[in-house]
Design an enzyme around this catalytic site. Sequence first.
Site, PDB file in Angstrom:
ATOM      1  NE  ARG A   7      -2.427  -1.234   3.519  1.00 56.73           N
ATOM      2  CZ  ARG A   7      -2.284  -2.482   3.970  1.00 56.73           C
ATOM      3  NH1 ARG A   7      -2.711  -3.488   3.239  1.00 56.73           N
ATOM      4  NH2 ARG A   7      -1.723  -2.722   5.134  1.00 56.73           N
ATOM      5  N   GLY A  47      -0.924 -10.711  10.075  1.00 59.83           N
ATOM      6  CA  GLY A  47      -0.933 -12.164  10.243  1.00 59.83           C
ATOM      7  C   GLY A  47      -1.822 -12.675  11.351  1.00 59.83           C
ATOM      8  CB  THR A  58      -0.176  -8.002  13.461  1.00 56.37           C
ATOM      9  OG1 THR A  58      -1.516  -8.126  12.997  1.00 56.37           O
ATOM     10  CG2 THR A  58       0.355  -9.372  13.838  1.00 56.37           C
ATOM     11  CG  ASP A 100     -10.822  -7.987  11.484  1.00 55.10           C
ATOM     12  OD1 ASP A 100      -9.752  -7.996  12.105  1.00 55.10           O
ATOM     13  OD2 ASP A 100     -10.883  -7.814  10.260  1.00 55.10           O
ATOM     14  CB  CYS A 135      -9.933 -19.610  -2.491  1.00 51.69           C
ATOM     15  SG  CYS A 135      -9.146 -21.213  -2.278  1.00 51.69           S
ATOM     16  CB  CYS A 150      -7.520 -13.329  -3.627  1.00 55.18           C
ATOM     17  SG  CYS A 150      -6.183 -12.802  -2.541  1.00 55.18           S
TER      18      CYS A 150
END
Length: 684
Positions: free
Chosen positions: A133, A193, A252, A317, A612, A615
Amino acid sequence: MKAKVASMVVCGAASLALGAALLSQAPATAGGQATEANWSSFGGTADEQHYSPLAQVNDKNVGQLGLAWYHDLDTFDSYTQPLAVDGVLYFAVGLSVVHAIDAKTGKLLWQYDPDVAGQPEARTRMRAGWGTRGIAYKDGMVFTATREGRLVALDAKTGKLRWQVKTLDEAENGYITGPPWVAGDVVVTGFGGADYSPTRGYVTAYDIKTGKKAWRWYVVPGDPAKGFENKAMEMAAKTWTGEWWKYGGGGTVWHAMAYDRKYDRIYIGTGNGFPWNEKIRSPGGGDNLFLGSIVALNAKTGEYVWHYQVNPENSYDFNDAMDIELADVTIGGKLTPVLMHAPKNGFFYAIDRSNGKLISAGEFSKQNWAKRIDPKTGRPELNPEALYPDGKAFIIYPFPNGAHGIQAMSFSPRTGLSYIPVMEGGRVVTDPANVKDWRYKPGMFVNTGLGAPPAGLTPPPAKSMLVAWDVARNKIAWSIPQPGVFNGGTMATGGNLVFQGLNDGSFNAFAADSGRKLWSFAAQNGILSAPISYTVGGKQYVTVITGFRSSQANTPSWDYTEQRRRVLTFVLGGRQALPKLELVDRSNQDDAAFTVDPAKAKIGAGIYNTSCVICHGIGMISGGAAPDLRKSSVPLDADAFSSVVHDGALMPRGMPSFENLSAEELEGLRHYIRQRSRETMAAK
């Protein structure tokens, strides 16, 4: 891993002639005084406001803004923001491939490929995240952090390697997608992560000139039996319960930081816990410091100074990777050093930088996890239902993408407003069937610790808007609806303008004081990154990089293979035009002889929806981050599919290797892809 000096590689010749009056103008603020021409940090300056004081382009003449030049990018991902220093644009795309381009003409000066796909660690770490980014600049050096965990310093003039260091030595499954951040004489990097595996978050600072490690600060405490690194970790351990260290803890720091020159501090925004569900990682409750927090560290030593925890008891989250922006704002008649932060959870926070105390917190978007933020304690008063007690499902707002994601907000000292690309969406949260028996799934799969939503409980469709937040008055000044869900980051300027790219393929300028649209350009692609502004030769330029990616389908659909990923640069009087856009509407691929085995497809669904999907898209409908598997011929051939998915044949183009998948799981994926392809075709 080498720098490549290029000849003229530019897709559009510059057409930059302006009138004599315009040529004589110097870059100026709204008050007419000359100002700096560079955009040398992710947010413009160390204050990270995403604000340019330049006013040569303003609300009176923005209608004359035109394309100066464009530069096509050969990459799979361009959700990135450039820097502009002394007439040169610097940016990294894809697997941290750094470019230097003449900001006036679009000529490629040099390019550096750090060969991420060729690194052994990449075979695992590329399974998470996307590209990069942003980058950093200081003292003639460009810094980039690579997906598999290196911090790289390049000579800004030549693109040659100065030094590089591996920074994920204590994070086996960590990966980096965010920019590094300069803080005085050190450059600091974190990593991501904590959605995938047991990970203990930390940030590391390195000497700018040599790359020598200066300090490291851990976000969460480790195993108490091994002792604590410092008093802050000892304090934090008292807010955890159970054997949290076996899960790593999380926290993180995968994006936002800011360096405060006034106090010589770096502020870091910390992430969610691993797993999200606190009932698993810290079963006796507790605030779980320093998850979901803004933490101030001494930039020279890395020592803890203060913290403000945005989300204690965080079971979602919700994290604080969103912008951390600094300004001196007059609040209640007093000029106050303010840290501004609008994270995922829907509240806009103004924090006193001198001591970390809350000044104000107000709702900028729909949320239902908290009744309010107590102005005296700074703590949220939680909605008990939002903790999904006894496994009771709850539709929580905002959803994990956040009321504000990592698309940059901006702050204008001219208006006192912060401009936030806002999303409004909900998600069902509930416990898994057996909380006590939960075990994480290794192999870089998403591990939330949440259960499957009950049948029939579905949030309404998400929507978006651009919100201008009055920082001093702690309220919304204006709000305008926007298309779809995901839109680009914003930039404010001294010309009473806010620039923003949208997912409908337009690049726009709005009046900063009212939100009225003043100018628009058809960019031929969705835009997520934030624009920048700078001067070269007395002219103000505006640059944005196009590219769109999402885990969700979008209208219009920006097909991965059809996207026009470009650098677009604008100037008053620019007359360049983009080539005609001709898109190919590709149909689903199929083989009539292929018989779907429902049992195998069920195995494939489990793999797809925990990895999967990030993405290739929810429901296997791509949102532009990766190819639409329904339209790909690769899954029709078992050997080709194994070569790509298992062996990593396309790693240089961003497709990671999943060597952890068995032959049975690979075959299950092939059956699930055929099943979804046929289901979606039948639904048309």
